[in-house]
Motif scaffolding. Structure first.
Motif, PDB file in Angstrom:
ATOM      1  N   ASP A   1     -24.453 -12.977 -27.149  1.00 33.67           N
ATOM      2  CA  ASP A   1     -23.780 -11.941 -26.359  1.00 33.67           C
ATOM      3  C   ASP A   1     -23.102 -12.546 -25.130  1.00 33.67           C
ATOM      4  OD1 ASP A   1     -24.562 -10.001 -28.127  1.00 33.67           O
ATOM      5  OD2 ASP A   1     -26.301  -9.347 -26.960  1.00 33.67           O
ATOM      6  N   GLY A   2     -23.766 -13.533 -24.505  1.00 32.16           N
ATOM      7  CA  GLY A   2     -23.163 -14.192 -23.352  1.00 32.16           C
ATOM      8  C   GLY A   2     -21.882 -14.909 -23.719  1.00 32.16           C
ATOM      9  N   MET A   3     -21.867 -15.570 -24.866  1.00 31.75           N
ATOM     10  CA  MET A   3     -20.657 -16.250 -25.328  1.00 31.75           C
ATOM     11  C   MET A   3     -19.515 -15.269 -25.548  1.00 31.75           C
ATOM     12  SD  MET A   3     -21.970 -19.071 -28.058  1.00 31.75           S
ATOM     13  CE  MET A   3     -22.466 -20.711 -27.510  1.00 31.75           C
ATOM     14  N   LEU A   4     -19.836 -14.143 -26.173  1.00 31.37           N
ATOM     15  CA  LEU A   4     -18.789 -13.164 -26.447  1.00 31.37           C
ATOM     16  C   LEU A   4     -18.221 -12.585 -25.159  1.00 31.37           C
ATOM     17  CD1 LEU A   4     -20.396 -11.313 -29.509  1.00 31.37           C
ATOM     18  CD2 LEU A   4     -18.643 -13.097 -29.529  1.00 31.37           C
ATOM     19  N   ARG A   5     -19.075 -12.325 -24.192  1.00 32.64           N
ATOM     20  CA  ARG A   5     -18.587 -11.833 -22.903  1.00 32.64           C
ATOM     21  C   ARG A   5     -17.704 -12.875 -22.220  1.00 32.64           C
ATOM     22  NH1 ARG A   5     -23.974  -9.912 -22.532  1.00 32.64           N
ATOM     23  NH2 ARG A   5     -24.531 -11.692 -21.203  1.00 32.64           N
ATOM     24  N   THR A   6     -18.088 -14.142 -22.335  1.00 33.93           N
ATOM     25  CA  THR A   6     -17.297 -15.210 -21.730  1.00 33.93           C
ATOM     26  C   THR A   6     -15.929 -15.320 -22.397  1.00 33.93           C
ATOM     27  OG1 THR A   6     -19.311 -16.422 -21.140  1.00 33.93           O
ATOM     28  CG2 THR A   6     -17.246 -17.664 -21.162  1.00 33.93           C
ATOM     29  N   LEU A   7     -15.899 -15.251 -23.719  1.00 33.65           N
ATOM     30  CA  LEU A   7     -14.616 -15.303 -24.427  1.00 33.65           C
ATOM     31  C   LEU A   7     -13.692 -14.185 -23.950  1.00 33.65           C
ATOM     32  CD1 LEU A   7     -15.754 -16.079 -28.101  1.00 33.65           C
ATOM     33  CD2 LEU A   7     -14.712 -17.658 -26.474  1.00 33.65           C
ATOM     34  N   GLU A   8     -14.241 -12.991 -23.809  1.00 32.97           N
ATOM     35  CA  GLU A   8     -13.419 -11.864 -23.350  1.00 32.97           C
ATOM     36  C   GLU A   8     -12.904 -12.095 -21.934  1.00 32.97           C
ATOM     37  OE1 GLU A   8     -16.176  -8.646 -24.057  1.00 32.97           O
ATOM     38  OE2 GLU A   8     -15.027  -8.023 -25.822  1.00 32.97           O
ATOM     39  N   ALA A   9     -13.763 -12.652 -21.065  1.00 35.84           N
ATOM     40  CA  ALA A   9     -13.342 -12.918 -19.687  1.00 35.84           C
ATOM     41  C   ALA A   9     -12.212 -13.933 -19.633  1.00 35.84           C
ATOM     42  CB  ALA A   9     -14.530 -13.415 -18.864  1.00 35.84           C
ATOM     43  N   PHE A  10     -12.154 -14.815 -20.625  1.00 38.90           N
ATOM     44  CA  PHE A  10     -11.117 -15.847 -20.680  1.00 38.90           C
ATOM     45  C   PHE A  10      -9.886 -15.379 -21.458  1.00 38.90           C
ATOM     46  CE2 PHE A  10     -14.412 -18.381 -18.969  1.00 38.90           C
ATOM     47  CZ  PHE A  10     -13.849 -19.536 -18.477  1.00 38.90           C
ATOM     48  N   GLY A  11      -9.851 -14.123 -21.845  1.00 37.79           N
ATOM     49  CA  GLY A  11      -8.700 -13.610 -22.578  1.00 37.79           C
ATOM     50  C   GLY A  11      -8.662 -14.023 -24.028  1.00 37.79           C
ATOM     51  N   LEU A  12      -9.785 -14.524 -24.538  1.00 37.95           N
ATOM     52  CA  LEU A  12      -9.862 -14.976 -25.923  1.00 37.95           C
ATOM     53  C   LEU A  12     -10.364 -13.812 -26.783  1.00 37.95           C
ATOM     54  CD1 LEU A  12     -11.384 -18.418 -25.010  1.00 37.95           C
ATOM     55  CD2 LEU A  12      -9.185 -18.129 -26.152  1.00 37.95           C
ATOM     56  N   HIS A  13      -9.474 -12.868 -27.040  1.00 39.51           N
ATOM     57  CA  HIS A  13      -9.836 -11.648 -27.763  1.00 39.51           C
ATOM     58  C   HIS A  13      -9.663 -11.870 -29.268  1.00 39.51           C
ATOM     59  CE1 HIS A  13     -10.008  -9.768 -23.888  1.00 39.51           C
ATOM     60  NE2 HIS A  13      -8.727 -10.031 -23.640  1.00 39.51           N
ATOM     61  N   TRP A  14     -10.661 -11.497 -30.024  1.00 41.29           N
ATOM     62  CA  TRP A  14     -10.679 -11.766 -31.457  1.00 41.29           C
ATOM     63  C   TRP A  14     -10.301 -10.527 -32.263  1.00 41.29           C
ATOM     64  CZ3 TRP A  14     -14.829 -11.822 -28.140  1.00 41.29           C
ATOM     65  CH2 TRP A  14     -15.763 -10.793 -28.270  1.00 41.29           C
ATOM     66  N   ASP A  15      -9.966 -10.773 -33.532  1.00 41.80           N
ATOM     67  CA  ASP A  15      -9.618  -9.706 -34.470  1.00 41.80           C
ATOM     68  C   ASP A  15     -10.838  -9.339 -35.302  1.00 41.80           C
ATOM     69  OD1 ASP A  15      -6.642  -9.464 -34.087  1.00 41.80           O
ATOM     70  OD2 ASP A  15      -6.738 -11.578 -34.643  1.00 41.80           O
TER      71      ASP A  15
END
Length: 304
Positions: A62-76
């Motif tokens: 969950d922490g990784m996913l939140r970090t990706l979102e904070a970096f603008g790395l939004h997935w499909d």
């Protein structure tokens, strides 16, 4: 999940293991795969490689996913979790067994180490159980029977690659003694299931690629385009890893790390300072150039 990309559209992925927070080396892999897919209007998926639950850090995924979102790395699409896909891996293994390509192995690690010669990633299995389990021995793992034939592929960054899997790796494990399916099998099944066309990842996985191509051939699965990014190295020249808790990125300040990862991958700097993550990606994606990515790892301490 679709088993093929839509039309000819590129589909990439980022597949971290939840063993700690996202660090700079992982950010480099995520950014490289994201930019490579999105720059061509492709799709980008996220997979959590959590088969080995003994290595998982609670809350890390969950922490990784939140970090990706904070970096603008939004997935499909939805995130794929390997722990939920053991039936798919078991079915693939059954197909290989039915073709006579696998065999049960009753050896312990200690027994293998005593008889094996050194290989690319540790001792090469000496073939003790290749022609059947010795009397009185029970099966512990399942191995793929390899033959001496070179696997060749063109890496989109590193160029032509060749490996004789039997010579440098040997008969490798597909299901471990603890019942967990091995990474090599799981990643091949998942890439096909998700319709991945482009695998952009760290060069530490370059040596695994021939094994994955071999399994793709045996299972009749498509082979993605492979591109291996340079490794982020510490001041001592070693690869950064979660186990060393090296340089975890700060989700509260994503822009400096994004810019450092962008420079690390050899990309040209924005002509003007980016005010936020959104403006960075608005400029970065049209300007991503894979051919500028260096072929060797760099010391990240000089970049961040």
């Amino acid at each position: 999940m679709s088993t093929a990309a839509v039309g000819s559209r590129c589909r990439g992925r980022f597949a971290p293991s939840p063993t700690g927070p996202l660090h700079f080396g992982s950010l480099v892999a995520a950014l490289g795969s994201f930019a490579d897919a999105r720059s061509g209007a492709g799709e980008w998926l996220v997979r959590i490689e959590d088969l080995d639950r003994t290595r998982e850090v609670p809350g890390a995924a969950d922490g990784m996913l939140r970090t990706l979102e904070a970096f603008g790395l939004h997935w499909d699409g939805p995130v794929l979790y390997q722990r939920l896909r053991t039936d798919a891996y078991a079915a693939a293994l059954e197909r290989l067994v039915a073709q006579g390509l696998c065999y049960p192995c009753g050896c312990t690690r200690r027994e293998i180490a005593l008889r094996a010669r050194p290989g690319l990633e540790g001792p090469i299995y000496p073939g003790t159980c290749r022609n059947g389990l010795p009397p009185g021995r029970a099966a512990r793992s399942v191995r793929l029977r390899t033959t001496h034939a070179s696997i060749r592929f063109a890496d989109a960054i590193l160029g032509p690659q060749t490996q004789d899997v039997a010579e440098v790796v040997g008969d490798f494990v597909l299901r471990r003694a603890d019942g967990i399916h091995a990474y090599q099998l799981a990643v091949v099944v998942d890439d096909a299931e998700q319709g991945i066309t482009n695998v952009v990842r760290g060069a530490d996985l370059l040596a695994s690629t021939p094994r994955q191509i071999l399994l793709q051939r045996h299972l009749g699965l498509p082979k993605p385009v492979y591109a291996h990014l340079p490794l982020a190295l510490g001041a001592d020249g070693r690869k950064l890893s979660k186990s060393l808790a090296a340089l975890p990125v700060d989700a509260a300040r994503p822009l400096p790390a994004l810019l450092a990862a962008w420079r690390f991958l050899g990309q040209e700097a924005p002509p003007e300072p980016c005010k936020d993550v959104a403006s960075f990606w608005a400029w970065a994606l049209p300007n991503w150039q894979r051919h500028l990515v260096p072929s060797q790892g760099l010391n990240v301490t000089v970049l961040i």
